[in-house]
Each structure stands twice: as C-alpha cells, then as structure tokens.
Design a protein around this motif. Structure first.
Motif, PDB file in Angstrom:
ATOM      1  N   ILE A  10       0.878  -1.205  -0.054  1.00  0.00           N
ATOM      2  CA  ILE A  10      -0.209   0.037   0.126  1.00  0.00           C
ATOM      3  C   ILE A  10       0.637   1.324   0.035  1.00  0.00           C
ATOM      4  N   THR A  11       0.515   2.137  -0.953  1.00  0.00           N
ATOM      5  CA  THR A  11       1.373   3.420  -0.903  1.00  0.00           C
ATOM      6  C   THR A  11       0.252   4.345  -0.926  1.00  0.00           C
ATOM      7  N   GLU A  12       0.709   5.426  -0.048  1.00  0.00           N
ATOM      8  CA  GLU A  12      -0.409   6.559   0.200  1.00  0.00           C
ATOM      9  C   GLU A  12       0.610   7.771  -0.035  1.00  0.00           C
ATOM     10  N   LEU A  13       0.034   8.610  -1.074  1.00  0.00           N
ATOM     11  CA  LEU A  13       0.473   9.910  -1.300  1.00  0.00           C
ATOM     12  C   LEU A  13      -0.346  10.918  -1.033  1.00  0.00           C
ATOM     13  N   VAL A  14      -0.227  11.775  -0.103  1.00  0.00           N
ATOM     14  CA  VAL A  14      -0.846  12.999   0.397  1.00  0.00           C
ATOM     15  C   VAL A  14      -0.488  14.284  -0.029  1.00  0.00           C
ATOM     16  N   ALA A  15      -0.717  15.022  -0.946  1.00  0.00           N
ATOM     17  CA  ALA A  15      -0.298  16.249  -1.519  1.00  0.00           C
ATOM     18  C   ALA A  15      -1.190  17.468  -1.120  1.00  0.00           C
ATOM     19  N   ASN A  16      -0.581  18.245   0.026  1.00  0.00           N
ATOM     20  CA  ASN A  16      -1.405  19.403   0.648  1.00  0.00           C
ATOM     21  C   ASN A  16      -1.109  20.605  -0.233  1.00  0.00           C
ATOM     22  N   ASN A  17      -1.978  21.593   0.124  1.00  0.00           N
ATOM     23  CA  ASN A  17      -2.355  22.913  -0.600  1.00  0.00           C
ATOM     24  C   ASN A  17      -1.082  23.197  -1.349  1.00  0.00           C
ATOM     25  N   GLY A  18      -1.105  23.153  -2.876  1.00  0.00           N
ATOM     26  CA  GLY A  18      -0.093  23.606  -3.787  1.00  0.00           C
ATOM     27  C   GLY A  18       1.182  22.714  -3.739  1.00  0.00           C
ATOM     28  N   ALA A  19       1.087  21.389  -3.021  1.00  0.00           N
ATOM     29  CA  ALA A  19       2.025  20.541  -3.295  1.00  0.00           C
ATOM     30  C   ALA A  19       2.195  19.821  -4.590  1.00  0.00           C
ATOM     31  N   LYS A  20       3.581  19.347  -4.997  1.00  0.00           N
ATOM     32  CA  LYS A  20       3.634  18.407  -6.097  1.00  0.00           C
ATOM     33  C   LYS A  20       4.263  17.079  -5.691  1.00  0.00           C
ATOM     34  N   ILE A  21       3.882  16.041  -6.170  1.00  0.00           N
ATOM     35  CA  ILE A  21       4.481  14.585  -5.934  1.00  0.00           C
ATOM     36  C   ILE A  21       4.478  14.196  -7.301  1.00  0.00           C
ATOM     37  N   SER A  22       5.775  14.020  -7.694  1.00  0.00           N
ATOM     38  CA  SER A  22       5.938  12.959  -8.740  1.00  0.00           C
ATOM     39  C   SER A  22       6.524  11.721  -8.433  1.00  0.00           C
ATOM     40  N   TYR A  23       5.934  10.476  -8.931  1.00  0.00           N
ATOM     41  CA  TYR A  23       6.189   9.192  -8.208  1.00  0.00           C
ATOM     42  C   TYR A  23       6.183   8.105  -9.372  1.00  0.00           C
ATOM     43  N   GLY A  24       7.468   7.725  -9.450  1.00  0.00           N
ATOM     44  CA  GLY A  24       7.636   6.741 -10.490  1.00  0.00           C
ATOM     45  C   GLY A  24       7.891   5.241  -9.900  1.00  0.00           C
ATOM     46  N   ALA A  25       7.432   4.161 -10.469  1.00  0.00           N
ATOM     47  CA  ALA A  25       7.798   2.907  -9.690  1.00  0.00           C
ATOM     48  C   ALA A  25       7.756   1.637 -11.143  1.00  0.00           C
ATOM     49  N   VAL A  26       8.926   0.854 -10.787  1.00  0.00           N
ATOM     50  CA  VAL A  26       8.948  -0.147 -11.586  1.00  0.00           C
ATOM     51  C   VAL A  26       9.090  -1.605 -10.533  1.00  0.00           C
ATOM     52  N   ASP A  27       7.979  -2.206 -10.944  1.00  0.00           N
ATOM     53  CA  ASP A  27       7.661  -3.569 -10.122  1.00  0.00           C
ATOM     54  C   ASP A  27       8.246  -4.905 -11.155  1.00  0.00           C
ATOM     55  N   THR A  28       9.360  -5.637 -10.645  1.00  0.00           N
ATOM     56  CA  THR A  28       9.646  -6.828 -11.371  1.00  0.00           C
ATOM     57  C   THR A  28       9.688  -7.762 -10.248  1.00  0.00           C
ATOM     58  N   LEU A  29       8.653  -8.004  -9.804  1.00  0.00           N
ATOM     59  CA  LEU A  29       8.911  -9.432  -9.001  1.00  0.00           C
ATOM     60  C   LEU A  29       8.521 -10.819  -9.676  1.00  0.00           C
ATOM     61  N   ALA A  30       9.251 -11.799  -9.064  1.00  0.00           N
ATOM     62  CA  ALA A  30       9.384 -13.135  -9.491  1.00  0.00           C
ATOM     63  C   ALA A  30       7.942 -13.739 -10.146  1.00  0.00           C
ATOM     64  N   GLU A  31       7.977 -14.866 -10.650  1.00  0.00           N
ATOM     65  CA  GLU A  31       6.771 -15.479 -11.014  1.00  0.00           C
ATOM     66  C   GLU A  31       6.096 -16.192  -9.979  1.00  0.00           C
ATOM     67  N   GLY A  32       6.709 -16.530  -8.878  1.00  0.00           N
ATOM     68  CA  GLY A  32       6.025 -17.367  -7.629  1.00  0.00           C
ATOM     69  C   GLY A  32       5.363 -16.461  -6.659  1.00  0.00           C
ATOM     70  N   VAL A  33       5.538 -15.105  -7.077  1.00  0.00           N
ATOM     71  CA  VAL A  33       5.102 -13.939  -6.255  1.00  0.00           C
ATOM     72  C   VAL A  33       3.734 -13.540  -6.549  1.00  0.00           C
TER      73      VAL A  33
END
Length: 436
Positions: free
Chosen positions: A219-242
């Motif tokens: 679980i990821t939570e991004l909270v951007a308050n007044n006038g804030a900026k969040i840039s969020y990049g993610a790469v998921d490479t989990l194995a076949e058994g997951v």
C-alpha cells in the motif's frame, strides 16, 4: 477450488509482534483492530478477474530477518544497477525483504526538516505525524480483507515527509529487494508533501532470486497538501512465484498535483489499484501505466481518478503488451462527483497482443454526476499494426526488429517519464527481455 481465507496468524501474535517492535500503543491498537476486521471483511472483487484461487492469507511465517547491506558495494548487481553513482551518498533507502538494509539522506534535506526513514522507525520517532496520515485519507483500513490485513501485519516500507515550502530537486529513491521463498511482505509507503512543497520519488520492487515466492501486499499513500507536487515513478519486477496485491493511492488538496508513472513488470499474478482523490479545487492527477504480461500470468489493473473539487483535472494513460497465454484487465475510471464543476476527466487505454492465446480487455468508464464538465475516453485492443510493420520492413528492417521498435514506441509515453536514468534503462531492459 477456493483458497482458504482464514488467516494463518492470530490476534495474540499481532499484539506481540507490535510490542516486540516497541511501537506506541495507538499503533498496537490499530493493528489489533485491523486484524479483527480482516477476519470478518470480504476479499476485494476486482472487475472481471476471479481471485478466489489466489492465496493472499496463508504463509509459513510472517516475520523474517534478512541481512542488511554494510555498503553499496555489497548490493546484488541487479540492485546496484538501479542506482546512479552520483546518488549513492544522498537520498536512498534499500530494504532486504523485511529488513531495513541501507539508508542515506543528504545533510541539506535534514537541515530543511525532511523526514526520510523506514516506516517502523517513523511510527516510534514521529508518532503524532504518522498517526495523522496513516491510512486516514488515501486508503481506509476497512475497505476489504487485504487492506485490513495489511494494517495488521505491516512489516516494511518508508515514511517521507516534506515540510512546507521545501522543494527537493533530486529524486528520492527506494529499492525493495524480495528474494525470500514464502515469507510475506506487507510494505507500506507513506509520502506527505506539506503546503507548497515538491518531491520526486522513484521506487523499485525487485526479485533477485528467480525462485522467490509468497505474498506481497503493498500500500502506497501519497498526500499532497495545498499547492504541493508529488511525482512518483515505480517499476515492479517481482518473480513468477510472487502473488502481488498493490494499492497505490493519492489524495490532493487545493492546487496540488500528483503524477504517477508506473511500470508494472511482475512475472506473477497481480492485482493493482491506482486511485487518486482530487479533493481540493484546482488539483491535478496524471496517471501513466505500462504493463507487459507473459507466460500464463493473470493481471488486473484498475486506475481511478475521482473529482471532488472544482476545476480539477485527471488524465489516465494505460498501455499494455500481452504475449504467450497472459491475460490482463485494464479498468480506467474517471469519476466526477456532484459539485465538481469545470472539471476535466480524460483517459486512454490501449492493449497490444503479440500471441494468439494472449488476452487483453480495456474497459474505460466515465461516471459523471455534474453537468458543467469535460470528459472523454479512448480504448483499443489489437495486434501490431500491419501498416507500421510494412513501412519499417520496406526500409530494410527485419520483421523481428520492426516489431521490437513498434512495441518500444507503444510503451514510450511512460518509459520516458521515469526521472532516474538508471531506472529508465532498467525498465527498457525489462521490456526488451519480456517481449523478445
């Protein structure tokens, strides 16, 4: 066949687990209450995907200890290649299974009051601040069994807090290494950008052991308050058994902005929920996702942007490539609530299938409860464009190379958004490996 959803730990275990970590009483109570809810709540029901045979609740052991990394030189090459050399001594967190393995934050950010630490330490040392935001706005504990179970058994993740008016120019990078066989990971990422602050966060989930298996509940939570900026990049490479459940949520206040760039490259079955709530007037969310499915994996990706504030803007872009006998559902939901006048909800979902047995389903949805708005969507599912293929081959390019170029061009809108060159290179290499 239906997998047993009875939990493999009990309430006493949850309480002792929290107390052993020295967590404050409010968090111990939150864990126990969440566990009680998890026993009663139903599993989530992702649209058009049956997960009754997927195991999210049974595991051999919950808590495991893994070795930290004494130096960056001790990192597995698959992890080290993700880190740009000039960032090694700056803002970086690495986790080995459930163990915080490496943490570095620049003196400049410390001086500005930025908090960047593992989530367990944050709960103890910044208790009031974490309590204010933890599963309060972006994600609720009692949404279903998996959100409740996550809160009860959380055993990894980070907390990042950016004070008012602080702009972080260099990306903050996190890497989660999962190489254990059967131990579950309940990873929580909480990023709070206070008024008029800005930050770029890039994270990787990577299996360095091809035999890695078990449950990963993120679980990821991004909270951007007044006038804030969040840039969020993610790469998921989990194995076949997951087997992976990943819930990435955003919450914006007035004139705030959240940008998602997600490379979903797991080899195992995956359920993904990427939802952003545009609560403040004038706030913006853009969500861009690329997916490559192969083998017999089953995936479901739901992206939703809900407009509550006036003059809000939401854009969803999803491009997927399916090969072999892989199947994926792409649900895009633009929802404009009553009162969210002058808002704009746009989305595009496109799926490219490379094999006869591959399946892709793009489902764009607009749910509009207000008149004075703009909204639109586009969706397509098909094979490589023969006209593009013919054009490239007529220039002397082989069919295989022409298909490769078309696929990379198809996925480029998200790949190009990755803010760290090493991660962008990794995503490109993963795509290359999965579609060849």
């Amino acid at each position: 066949m239906t997998v047993e959803t009875k939990l493999s730990v009990n309430q006493d275990y949850v309480r002792s687990f929290s107390q052993e970590k020295g967590e404050p009483e409010w968090f111990t109570k939150l864990r126990v209450d969440a566990f009680q809810k998890a026993e009663e709540l139903p599993m989530p029901r992702p649209d058009k995907t049956r997960i009754t045979t997927w195991n999210f609740t049974q595991f051999a052991q919950h808590a495991v200890a893994s070795e930290p990394y004494s130096t960056l030189d001790a990192l597995p090459e698959a992890v080290r290649s993700l880190i740009e050399l000039e960032n090694e001594s700056k803002n970086l967190y690495i986790q080995h299974n459930q163990t915080p393995a490496y943490l570095s934050i620049s003196d400049e950010l410390k001086a500005k009051g930025v908090i960047f630490t593992d989530i367990v330490t944050a709960i103890k040392e910044h208790s009031d601040l974490v309590q204010k935001y933890f599963m309060q706005e972006a994600v609720k504990i009692d949404e279903h069994k998996l959100t409740a179970l996550h809160a009860a058994l959380m055993n990894g993740g980070i907390f990042l807090y950016i004070p008012k008016d602080v702009e972080i120019s260099e990306p903050v990078q996190t890497v989660y290494v999962h190489d254990h066989e059967d131990a579950p990971l309940f990873n929580h990422v909480l990023v709070v950008a206070d008024d008029n602050s800005s930050v770029t966060v890039v994270e990787n989930y990577v299996s360095t052991n091809e035999k890695a298996s078990g449950i990963v509940n993120i679980i990821t939570e991004l909270v951007a308050n007044n006038g804030a900026k969040i840039s969020y990049g993610a790469v998921d490479t989990l194995a076949e058994g997951v087997t992976t459940y990943v819930n990435r949520r955003g919450f914006t206040k007035r004139d705030a902005r959240i940008e998602w760039a997600l490379g979903m490259m797991n080899d195992g079955n995956t359920i993904s929920d990427n939802t952003t709530k545009l609560v403040g007037d004038g706030s913006i969310a853009h969500s861009k996702t690329v997916v490559v499915g192969r083998g017999k994996q089953i995936q479901n990706f739901t992206t939703q942007i809900t407009h509550f504030g006036k003059n809000t803007e939401g854009f969803i872009l999803k491009h997927g490539v399916m090969k072999d006998a892989a199947s994926s559902i792409f649900n895009g939901i633009g929802k404009i609530e009553h009162g969210a006048t002058k808002s704009d909800a746009e989305q595009e979902s496109r799926v490219l299938m490379l094999s006869e047995k591959a399946r892709g389903d793009a489902n764009p949805m607009l749910l509009i409860d207000e008149d004075d708005v703009m909204a639109g969507h586009a969706a397509s599912v098909g094979r490589v464009d023969p006209v593009q293929l013919y054009y490239l081959m007529s220039r002397g390019i082989s069919r295989k190379e022409a298909e490769r170029l078309i696929i990379h061009g198809f996925l480029a809108p998200v790949v190009s958004e990755m803010p760290i060159e090493a991660v962008k290179k990794q995503l490109t290499e993963v795509i290359e490996r999965k579609v060849k």
